[in-house]
Every structure is written in C-alpha cells, then in structure tokens.
Scaffold this active site. Structure first.
Site, PDB file in Angstrom:
ATOM      1  N   GLY B 252     -23.395   1.033 -27.204  1.00 52.53           N
ATOM      2  CA  GLY B 252     -23.084   1.433 -28.572  1.00 52.53           C
ATOM      3  C   GLY B 252     -23.528   0.387 -29.573  1.00 52.53           C
ATOM      4  N   GLY B 253     -22.803   0.307 -30.669  1.00 53.01           N
ATOM      5  CA  GLY B 253     -23.195  -0.589 -31.744  1.00 53.01           C
ATOM      6  C   GLY B 253     -22.618  -1.981 -31.573  1.00 53.01           C
ATOM      7  N   ALA B 254     -23.231  -2.938 -32.274  1.00 52.23           N
ATOM      8  CA  ALA B 254     -22.820  -4.334 -32.145  1.00 52.23           C
ATOM      9  C   ALA B 254     -21.406  -4.545 -32.666  1.00 52.23           C
ATOM     10  CB  ALA B 254     -23.797  -5.235 -32.890  1.00 52.23           C
ATOM     11  N   ARG B 255     -21.037  -3.801 -33.703  1.00 51.96           N
ATOM     12  CA  ARG B 255     -19.701  -3.983 -34.287  1.00 51.96           C
ATOM     13  C   ARG B 255     -18.630  -3.669 -33.245  1.00 51.96           C
ATOM     14  NH1 ARG B 255     -15.775  -0.843 -36.726  1.00 51.96           N
ATOM     15  NH2 ARG B 255     -16.959   0.990 -36.157  1.00 51.96           N
ATOM     16  N   VAL B 256     -18.755  -2.518 -32.617  1.00 50.16           N
ATOM     17  CA  VAL B 256     -17.766  -2.147 -31.613  1.00 50.16           C
ATOM     18  C   VAL B 256     -17.911  -3.039 -30.386  1.00 50.16           C
ATOM     19  CG1 VAL B 256     -16.794  -0.247 -30.304  1.00 50.16           C
ATOM     20  CG2 VAL B 256     -17.849   0.188 -32.498  1.00 50.16           C
ATOM     21  N   GLU B 274     -24.514  -2.949 -23.993  1.00 52.05           N
ATOM     22  CA  GLU B 274     -25.851  -2.430 -24.271  1.00 52.05           C
ATOM     23  C   GLU B 274     -25.862  -2.020 -25.731  1.00 52.05           C
ATOM     24  OE1 GLU B 274     -28.392  -2.366 -22.248  1.00 52.05           O
ATOM     25  OE2 GLU B 274     -27.350  -3.052 -20.456  1.00 52.05           O
ATOM     26  N   CYS B 309     -31.774   3.599 -28.892  1.00 47.77           N
ATOM     27  CA  CYS B 309     -31.624   2.160 -29.093  1.00 47.77           C
ATOM     28  C   CYS B 309     -32.916   1.417 -28.805  1.00 47.77           C
ATOM     29  CB  CYS B 309     -30.483   1.624 -28.247  1.00 47.77           C
ATOM     30  SG  CYS B 309     -30.525   2.227 -26.561  1.00 47.77           S
TER      31      CYS B 309
END
Lengths: 760, 542
Positions: B252-256, B274, B309
């Site tokens: 997923g995203g870097a924030r999460v 990832e 991604c």
C-alpha cells in the site's frame, strides 16, 4: 549537547553527500577501510585488552577469544570474499523475455546507524561495522556508554584508522541515542534489549527505515542423560563455559537455564561443582577468569533475583557476591519456582537455574511455552530427539552438543526470531544485511512480443498463458498458427456483467425481463412485430448465460431493423425481427452457435403456433463433401448424397462452381442421431471410394457416439451394452468458409467482433 | 461538498449516489449520501496510492479488537498443533488455491471488472496468470525450498556440521491493496502458505467485489482453521494491527506503511512493506522509437491504467528528443486504444471518485494545465481520464512531487541524459527505475548510480514477471522483497542449526586462561591447519 547535535546535523549532511558521490561504493574504499580496522586491532591490542578489563574484568584470553579474535576472523573473511560478495548474481528468465538478461546487483543502503551494547563492547560494535563497510555504507557507530573505556577507545582511536568523512563514532548516553534515532537513516542495526528494541523500531517506522534487531532471550540448554562419562564431562564443561565463561553470563547467547531429567540432575550438579572448581579454582574471586558485572545497577538487579526466599533456598552452589568488586560467584540453583523473576526474565549474569523434568522430551513443551530464544543448546545423542528439537521448537539457532560456538561460524546466519530479534548477520549475511539487492532486468530492442500490448484479443491471451506456463513448444505452435485457441472467454464475460447490471436496474422499474436490442433505433416504442419470428433453443443441458447469449447474438446479427429477444423457457428464446431482410438473412445463416453450443432456430408463426409444438430435433447444416471425383461434382450427385442424411435442401453453387475442392451441400440433420462421417460410393469402374463429410460450425458433440452433446446419454453404449470406443473427432469440423456467412461485419459500426473468431 | 456519481445509474433519474472514500460500488440498492469534505489542502502524504481510506461512518462495526484477538488465538492454536508445518498441508492448500483460480476464473474477472473495469485480458495477464504461475512455481519447488541447506563450517568450530533450516514464522497478517486486488492479495498468501504459516488476509475495501470474492472463495477452497480473510476498512485493520503477529506483510502507501510498522514495533514483529514511489523512465535519443513507445505504453496505460506501484510515473528525456517521443507515444496510443481513447474498453477505470478527483486536481493545477500535449479529456461519470501526456511540467508542481497513480504521464526534459541521474536520486527512492538506451556506457552508469527497488533496461514492468528476481522496494518504496523463492523466504525464519560431537574437545576454550591458550586460539582463528599444529606443539609464533 546542543552543539554536538548541530555538529552532527552537518556531519550527517556531509556523509550523505559522500554516499551520493559513490565514494563508498568503490571496492578500493571498502578494502582500505577493512584493512584500517585490521590495523586498528593489531596496533591497539593491548589498549583493547585493558579497556575490556576495566569495563568488564575480562581476562585477556577471554577477550581475545570472544572479541578481538572473532573480529579478526571476520575481517579476514570479508577481505577474502569481498569481491565475490559484491559481484552481481545472474537470474534465470522466462521465455517471453527472450534475448534478455537479469541479475541481482547488491547496492549499499546509504547511511546506516549501528548501536552496540556493553557486554561485548568491541565485538558487537565492530562486527556490524565491518559488515556495513563491506556493503559500502557510510556508518555512524554509537557504542554503549555503559562500557566507557571501550567507548572512548573507539571514539578516540578508531577514527585514526578510518575514513572520517564517512565513518563516525559518536559517544553518549540515552539522550544522544534518542537524538540519533530522530534522524533519517537507511538502516538501523541495534544490539541490545527487547525494550529498547521496540523504541528503536518505532522510531525507525517514522522514516520507513529497515532495522536489524539483535536482542537476547532466555536461551535454554537441554542436557539429555548421557551415559558415557566423557560425554557428560564435555557437555558440562561446555555448559559451564557458556554460562560463566563468556563475560560472566552477560551475553545474549549464553546459557540462561538448564533442563535435565530429574533422575540425572544430582549427578549433573555434582559434576558441575567439580568442573567449576577445576576451572576457577577454590576461590573464583581471586582467579582472573571470571568477568565482572558491568555496573551497580545490574549487580543489584541480579542480587534482587535471588532475594525471593524460594529462590534463595534453591541455591545449591555458590551464591556469594561482592558489591565493591561487582563480583558474583558462579551459582547453581535447582528448581527455583518457575514463575519467579529468575525464570521469567533474561538473567544476564552468572546464575544458572537447573529445571528438572520427568522426561527430557518435555523440554520441547517447556521451551515452546516461553518467548522464542536466540538459541537452544541441546546436548544429546538421541537422533529422534534432535530431529524433534529442530522441527518442533522455534529459535534463532539450534546447537547440538555445544553452546555459544555458533557465534563464530560464518556460514550460518546469526540472529533471532520473535522476541529475540529481527534479521541476522555474520559472514556473508552481514553484507546482505547492509545491502539492497537491486533486481536488474535488461532487454534489447530486437525482440518484442506484440502480444504484450493492447488491443487485447484471445490470441494474445493464449500466448501469455503458454508463456507463463513455460510451454515453449505450445507457444511456437500458436505463433505458427498450428494450435487453436482453447480459451473460450472473451468480451462476452464482461459484457454479461454490464448487462446484468443494466437488467437489474430495469427490473426494479419494470417487472418484465424483456430485453430490447434496438440497434438502428428508429422507433423503439413498438412491441415486437409478429411478422417475422424465430424460436431458438440452445442445445445444451446446463443453463447458459442468458444475458451473454442475447447480447452476443445481438452483436452477431446486426440487424437493420429492430430485433427483440425474449426468454420463454429454459434455454428457449423468442426472437422477432421488424425487417424481413434481417429475418431471411439470419435464417439462411444458420446454424448459429453460442459457446460451441448449437442454437437451433425455427420459424415460428405467432398466430397459429404454440412454442411447445416446435420441434427442435432438426437443424440445417452445411456439409463439405470431400473426395468426390471432379466428374461427379454435380447437383444431382450432391442431391443423392445429401438425401442419405435426413433431408437434402440445397447445394452451394451451380454448374462449374460446383467443381472445386469439395461440394458444399445444405442438409437437415437429426440432432439425436449420430453424425454421418461419410459414405461409400461404388464407382463405375468397380472399385469403392470413401467420401467423407465435414460439418461447418459444428457444435459440441460426443466423440464416442457422434451425437450432439445434449442428446448423448453418457456412457455411450452400443447394442451389446459395451462402451463404445472413440469413433469421432474434431476432424469432422470443416474449416471455416467465409463465403457461407452472409452476415457482413462492416458498415454498421456496432460490431465488436473484430478480434474474435470463437463463434464458428 | 458532495461528490455525486451517477455512472451507470443515470437511468434511475431520481437517485443521487454519494461516494464515500471507501465505498465505491457497494451501493447497488442502498443509496446513501455521504458528506465528504474534500479540499486540495490535504497534505500530500494523504494521497498515497493504495491507502486504507477513511470511511465516513462506522455504523456497523462488527470486527473489533476482541474478535481479532479470538481470531489470532484460534490460528495460533492451529499453528502450534504443527499442522501447517507439514509438507502435505502446504501442498494441499496450494493445490486447492490453484484449483480455485482455474475454476473461478470467470468470477474473478467479473469482480475485477466491477472494481476497476479491468479489461479481462489485462486481468488475466496481470492478475490471474501471475498468481497462477506463482502458485505453480511454489507447488513445483516447495520440496526444494523446504530442504535444509547444508553449509560448510570453518576451522573455528571444527569438528562440526551445520545447516540452515527454514521454519515458518507463525501467524502472519497480509494486508493487500486495491490496484491489483487479486494478485497482491494471493501472491503473498501463497508465499505464507508455502512457508507453512497460518495467514490472515485483509483485502482492500476499495475493491469490494474482489474483497468479498476472496472472502468467499478462500472459505470454500482453503483450510479455514489456518487461512482466514477479514474484510473491512480502517477500524478492522486497526483491530488487526493491535494483535501480535509473527510477520506483517503490507502492500500500500507509505503513510499507512508507517502506521503498520509502528504497530509492529510494539510486538517486535518483522514487516515487509511493499510501497510505491515515482518510477522514472529515462529515454535516450538513440533508441528504437517504436519499441520504446510501445513498452512505455504497456507500462503505463496497459497496466491498470497507470494505477500500479511499478508503473511508469514520469519520463525524463533530452530536450531535442521529446517531440519525437511524444509523436511516437501518440501513435502507439492510437494503435492500442483507438482514435477515441475514452471509448476504449482496453483500459481500466480510475478506482473511485476520490482518486478521480485527486488526478483531476493534479491536472488542473495552474502551472500544469497548460502543459498537456496529448489527451486531457475526462469523464467523471465513468471515472475515466484519457491517456494524458504533459511536457515540461515544473518540478515543484504536485504532479512531479507525488506519486501519480493514474493515466497522466509528465515528460521532463534535460540537456544531457547524465543530468537525469541526479534528478532521480534527489527524489525518494522509487520501486522501479527504467532506462531506454542503446548506449552501454549509460546503461552501466544507470545501474550503478540510480538506486531503486528494481531496474529494467529497455523495458518496463519486466522485472516483476521474473520469479527469479526479488520484488521489493528500498527506502521510501518499502522494505523486504518477495516473489518466487523470495516469497518463501519472506515468510520463513532461517534457523541456524549446528551439530557438534563430544569429540574434538580442546581445553583451550576453558579457564584457567594462559598465554599458551591465547596462542592456540590465534592459530585457530587464522584458520591455517599448519599453524594449529604448531600451536598445539607450542611452537606457534604470533
């Protein structure tokens, strides 16, 4: 302090720049730094021994064995293998990446932080440091402030031997450590306790920094009842060495507690007493061979472990302490309460609880009931027990018949699992820990597989499937056009979804599942005109996808006028056409197939007929009559041959047109009877000739009995009740004749059939 | 502001359908209006590609911390029974999943179509067959992977033998994402099963059809006592993250990703993250234009319409070459998607109106909107944006700062190609970097100087399809890797096992310590047999 931090900030910036410049990536840089470490060890051996004695009271032989010697060994290995480690590794590729090349290229992570503990202040600082250097990183090392002599030795002396632009040593306590953790690193390598490990990992999460955590845990030793006295002695020697010998038990890999069978325990205790005396003499405090407790806090912690009365009572040997010299005598306890602190916390000192079990096999459950340790030491000759120990317990490492020695092995990874840590190092694994393995794939412009790009069609799908299955031969066949597409799905599937959705919507408004396919929308208001109607049944046992079929037929037929479809029973449909031309064209274009199931179409008179009356047993098909002598290719012959089937209707072409590769006749066929494969003809000159039939757009049929699939009742039996062998095959399917299909694809712009040929 | 999406429901006339950030198509019959505040001032990190989006209401929160705890307890029980460790169990589960993919192909494709309008062939290529081949590979190689690896031992531990044993980590959590909802859910699960773990899969709620399909299918095909699916959004994920896992695999995203790692730190749980990143494509001027353009198109629009991604994010090329490249791209686009790309069925749609608006906002930024050279059309009702190429977008614009994750492709120009290396390195490390060039010199420099999870030269996406290459990021684009054997390793612990016999005991190791012992030890560590002999005889000189 602030000034230190500001300096640090600028230092780190410089270090990052150096990293980016690629200086640290050079083999020469790495080599020179490793050599620098070697020289540091060589030239400062005495100072190192002194520092270790000051901090931890380590005897210089112990210091050499556990610290200096090990680092030297690791450096030798790193220098020897560095080039091998740095070289990229080839990777195998699948076929559709023809003329390509793939490899794994190790690259340094960048700027890394190494935080080391006090128990092996030198080894646990330099071991990760040399790994980080070998992998080409810029490193900041923060040695533990609890081993001040070593820390200052590293801070003051080590920089003289290394490149100061890219390798820094920072001294300081928890405050400095915390400041460091705020910074962005590309890797944090931490050796220490689980509590601090959690803090480190949380801080790392902020910058998405990967971590390696080398923590501790209660490493059990399991001592099976060994029968030979030599074995017993060796085993106990090794346990003693691993408990009291390495920094007085203040090592993450040292034996924490010992598991033995009840019957064996007293013998073990007696043997231990003897052997401890042999090693440390009658007065171990005087011997230089026992390390000291690192500081008062830890001394008190250990002392507190023994304050519990129950625990105190279990002491069978030793137990004396001297707070001034921070000395604790090698101590043995037998069966202290299992819920006491000494059995729940990592001991990290020269106290050895012995837990007695009924059977040595119970040790597996005992170990599994506790957090996963860094290592399990099992002294046994029982092969089954060994196997169980490996497969049924979980730990960083399992060592048989020895302890601690795994730390010295370069070929196996050293690291924990669960509570005992994350990640591993030593030898090549150190290099890997500080490297990122970059996947690099190369292609040339020469080969390009067109099937990788849209617009998508089934042909491409088939190619992909074979390619992913590594079915190279199949791929070749497909490319050469020798293999037919087996795959059946295409746009229809998805169309059906859209359709369903649309239909659902309508259902909420109207209570009628009538679907209108108005292509040339002139007047969509009218109900179906009853002039030209067809009744169709899908010749298939199972229920078919109604929406998909209707939509497909709509696409296929492309009527000029309006076409309405309505389901009137299972797999039964009613079609009405507003335009006669359409109607005739569709009728002539029979047979119609959906998903290789025959759709039998019958004319239907709305005024006079009931759908039930319609007989769907027959359908018109085109047959290719193959093998006729040219002379016989005539209308009359065709008619005679055609009538051997159910009903001859017509023959394609006239006069000279008939003479070709084959004669094409249209006949009515009974679908419940076996297909005719051909016919014998008696020629004028007396001999007999086999004329074969090929069927156009043949739907699924049974290869055993030659009957259309639905009518064939499996198993196929002959008159005698035995199963029929395979008599029919795909050879009965005629090759497609475009001419026969009177439907024009172009001109209406509605067809989405351009890429699809599956409906034949 | 209320985002209204009528879409397919146009015909209904009367109903207004509000789209929350999480619930996209789950409103077939229940029409609800969610108020969604939406402004461009949301911090940029909020826009990460595959997030656990915020649902507006937690009306029926059925899966809470207690439930999660029970779930983990059950799985832990299964795991400690040792059932999942057996080769037979792993094989049977993998076979069953392989069967599931074969049998339910149609349903999977339908679900993907529902969630993303994914063209079925693309769905087949990028999701189904990738998953299938990874499953097949695991089936084929499992025995080999599970085999303990014998290693040599050195003089320091002589006499001994050693091996490295792969053991399962325990109970693992896989959190997947919406852009390849099937592949990115099952691929890690296959790895986890192959390695002998008990797994909980949390598919993304932003791809609801696939999520519920996975929940349904895995119950049917997999061993429920060890493989579970938990559907849900933020609340459910938080409840799961509270638990102690032996590994968390997050896509997923870097924030999460940060949230996941922080939660993992509490229990010292190792993580594989990832994430994404802005994957650059560097195009040299000496390339085969046609092939290059096609491969870029394949890596951008034919790959979930840019919502991947490792998809192409932006192009860097030389100033002189840019016009030629744009022309080539334009003609390939037409070849692939027809004259009117908005009509093409060969591209996925934007996943939901939140992401649609995000992309539109990127495009409508002041300095950006006049840079469009190809495309730019959008259709809110169908959540489609035409393949759009922008030329020379300023570097400080949002489109050049954030991961785009959509069918927009900015092209940046440089004077010399070498300048681009620095440009790429100044941005956070990407998951992939691509180079098109015929110049070996440039190629070598690129591999050496550009840091990214993976690199493909003269192609895009290729590295993902190679099971012998690890797939994973570095820095901002993630940590850890998987695919093929690497998946197995990601979910395994390499346990070191060292065998010693009671023979070969030397008193050197034990106190009382003497200088003689130090000499022997030095010889031992030097690894030279001759020196050891000398030392034992007392003749070794340091």
């Amino acid at each position: 302090m602030d000034k230190v931090m500001i300096d640090l900030e600028t230092d780190l910036k410089v270090m990052r720049e150096c990293c980016r410049s690629g200086k640290t990536k050079e083999l020469s840089w790495r080599r020179s730094q490793l050599k620098g470490l070697q020289t540091f060890l060589k030239e400062n051996e005495v100072e190192i021994f002194r520092a270790l004695r000051d901090d931890l009271g380590k005897h210089y032989v112990e210091a050499f064995r556990d610290e200096v010697g090990l680092i030297k060994k690791s450096l030798n290995l790193a220098l020897k293998d560095l080039q091998k480690w740095m070289s990229s590794r080839e990777a195998k590729l699948p076929i559709f990446a023809l003329l390509s090349h793939a490899e794994l290229v190790p690259e340094p992570l960048g700027l890394v932080l190494v935080i080391s503990p006090w128990n092996f202040p030198l080894a646990l600082s330099l071991e990760p440091l040399l790994g980080a250097i070998a992998a080409g990183n810029a490193v900041v090392l923060k040695p533990s402030e609890l081993a001040p002599a070593c820390s200052s030795l590293l801070f003051n002396t080590l920089p003289n031997y290394l490149d100061n632009e890219t390798i820094k040593v920072i001294e300081g306590g928890p405050a400095v450590g915390e400041q460091l953790l705020f910074k962005k690193w590309d890797k944090i390598f931490f050796t220490g306790s689980a509590r601090v490990g959690r803090i480190v990992m949380s801080a790392a999460a902020k910058h998405l920094t990967p971590v390696t955590l080398e923590l501790g845990g209660k490493c059990p030793a399991v001592l099976d009842s060994l029968s030979w006295s030599w074995d017993k002695e060796v085993a106990v020697n090794r346990i003693i060495g691993a408990k009291y010998g390495s920094c007085a038990g203040q090592a993450c890999v040292s034996v924490d507690y010992l598991l033995v069978e009840k019957a064996f325990s007293s013998a073990v205790v007696e043997l231990m007493k003897v052997l401890i005396k042999k090693m440390y003499g009658d007065n171990p405090r005087e011997s230089q061979s026992v390390g000291r407790i690192v500081n008062k806090r830890h001394f008190l912690r250990l002392k507190n472990l023994l304050t519990d009365k129950m625990v105190k009572d279990s002491i069978v040997y030793g137990g004396s302490m001297d707070e001034d010299s921070l000395f604790i005598e090698p101590t043995i306890l037998v069966d202290p309460p299992r819920e006491s602190t000494i059995m729940t916390e990592e001991i990290f000192g020269p106290l050895l609880p012995i837990i007695t079990l009924d059977k040595i096999e119970d040790s597996i459950d005992f170990i599994n009931a506790r957090p996963k340790p860094l290592a399990i030491y099992a002294f046994t000759k029982n092969e089954t027990f060994r196997r169980r120990m490996v497969s049924q317990t979980s730990s960083g490492a399992v060592v048989f018949n020895d302890a601690i020695i795994q730390y010295a092995a370069d070929t196996i990874p050293f690291g924990g699992i669960g509570e005992s840590g994350i990640g591993n190092y030593h030898g090549k694994f150190s290099f890997d820990t500080f490297s990122h393995y970059k996947a690099v794939a190369r292609r040339s412009f020469l080969t390009d597989f067109w099937f990788r790009f849209p617009p998508w069609n089934n042909y491409k799908l088939e190619l992909f499937e074979t390619a992913y299955n590594y079915d190279y031969f199949g791929m070749l066949l497909i490319i050469l056009g020798l293999k037919r597409s087996r795959r059946r799905f295409d746009r229809r599937v998805v169309k059906s979804v859209e359709w369903k959705r649309l239909e659902n919507l309508r259902l909420t408004k109207a209570d009628d599942s009538q679907l209108q396919i108005g292509i040339n929308n002139g007047s969509s208001s009218s109900k179906y005109s009853n002039d030209y109607c067809l009744l169709g049944i899908v010749w298939k046992g199972k229920k078919i996808y109604r929406e998909a079929m209707i939509k497909m037929l709509g696409n296929l037929w492309i009527t000029k006028g309006e076409l309405t479809a309505k389901e009137i029973g299972e797999n039964k449909y009613f079609f009405s056409f507003s335009d006669k031309e359409d109607f005739d064209r569709i009728k002539a274009g029979r047979p119609c197939c959906f998903d290789r199931n025959l759709v039998v179409l019958k004319e239907f008179d709305m005024d006079s007929m009931e759908p039930k009356e319609v007989n769907f047993k027959h359908e018109e098909l085109w047959i290719h009559v193959i093998g006729l002598p040219i002379k016989l290719m005539e209308r009359e012959t065709a008619k005679v041959i055609g009538n051997t089937t159910d009903w001859f209707i017509t023959v394609d072409g006239d006069g000279g047109d008939l003479k070709g590769k084959y004669t094409r006749i249209r006949v009515l066929i009974d679908l419940t009877k076996p297909l005719k494969r051909g016919i014998m003809i008696h020629m004028d000159d007396g001999h007999i000739k086999w004329i074969s039939f090929h069927y156009e757009r043949l739907a699924k049929f049974c290869f055993r009995c030659g009957i259309h699939e639905q009518s064939c009742n499996q198993p196929c039996l002959d008159e005698n009740g035995t199963e029929v062998q395979k008599q029919y095959g795909a050879f009965l399917i005629a090759s497609q004749r475009r001419k026969a299909v009177e439907i024009k694809f172009e001109g209406h712009g509605q067809s989405q059939w351009k890429n699809s040929d599956v409906h034949s | 502001m209320i985002i209204v999406s009528a879409g397919l429901f146009k015909d209904c006339g009367s109903s207004i359908v509000g789209v929350g950030l999480g619930d996209t198509l789950a409103y077939h019959h229940t029409y609800k209006i969610n108020q969604v505040s939406f402004s461009s001032s949301i911090p940029s990190s909020y826009y990460c590609c595959a997030t656990l989006s915020k649902t507006m209401e937690e009306a029926k929160q059925t899966f809470d911390v207690d439930k999660a705890a029970v779930l983990v307890k059950e799985l832990r029980k299964t795991f400690s029974s040792g059932k999942t460790k057996s080769y037979e169990w792993r094989m049977s589960q993998l076979e069953s999943i392989s069967k599931m993919i074969d049998e339910k192909e149609k349903e999977i494709i339908e679900a993907l179509h529902k969630d993303l309008s994914k063209p079925e062939l693309e769905a087949f290529i990028s999701e189904i067959s990738m998953t299938k081949s990874s499953c097949k590979l695991a089936l084929k190689e499992l025995k080999h992977w599970m085999m303990p690896k014998k290693v040599e031992t050195s003089m320091a531990t002589y006499p001994s033998s050693a091996k490295i044993v792969s053991e399962p980590l325990g109970v693992v959590l896989v959190i997947s994402t919406w852009n390849f909802p099937f592949l990115l859910s099952l691929d890690p699960v296959i790895g986890a099963i192959a390695a002998g773990n008990a797994v909980v899969l949390k598919p993304s709620e932003i791809a609801p059809a696939t999520s519920s399909l996975l929940a349904r299918l895995l119950v049917e095909y997999a061993d429920e006592s060890a493989i579970r699916v938990v559907e849900g959004a933020v609340a459910e994920t938080s409840a799961l993250l509270e638990q102690k896992w032996d590994k968390i695999f997050f896509t997923g995203g870097a924030r999460v990703g940060r949230i996941v790692m922080t939660a993992a730190a509490k229990h010292l749980t190792p993580v594989t993250l990832e994430l994404g990143g802005k994957c650059p494509v560097l195009v040299d001027s000496n390339v085969d234009l046609q092939v290059t353009a096609r491969r870029i198109v394949a890596g951008k629009w034919a790959c979930n319409n840019g919502q991947a991604c490792i998809g192409v994010d932006y192009i860097i090329t030389t100033k002189d070459f840019a016009p030629q490249l744009i022309d080539a791209l334009r003609s390939v686009l037409e070849e692939c998607f027809g004259k009117d790309p908005m009509e093409s069925k060969d591209r996925s749609r934007i996943v939901n109106s939140f992401h649609f608006m995000r992309l539109v906002n990127l495009l409508d930024e002041d300095k950006v909107s006049d840079k469009i050279v190809v495309g730019g059309q959008r259709d809110r009702s169908h959540l489609q944006i035409a393949p759009t190429i922008l030329l020379d977008v300023p570097d400080d614009s949002r489109i050049m700062q954030e991961e785009i994750f959509g069918p927009l492709l900015p092209i940046t120009t440089v004077e010399k190609l070498e300048d681009a290396f620095d440009m790429i390195n100044r941005k956070p490390k990407a998951l992939a970097a691509y180079l098109f060039s015929d110049d070996e010199q440039i190629e070598r420099k690129f591999v050496q100087n550009v840091s990214a999870g993976g690199i493909a030269i003269n192609d895009t996406i290729l590295q993902l399809t190679v099971p012998t290459l690890p797939f994973g990021g570095v820095g901002e684009s993630g940590m850890g890797s998987y695919h093929g054997k690497f998946s197995f390793d990601a979910f395994s612990h390499n346990k070191a096992v060292l065998y010693r016999s009671f023979a070969g005991e030397s008193p050197t190791r034990y106190p009382p310590y003497t200088p003689g012992k130090q000499k022997q030890m030095k010889a031992l560590i030097s690894g030279d047999v001759f020196n050891i002999m000398l030392a034992l005889l007392g003749w070794f000189k340091d």
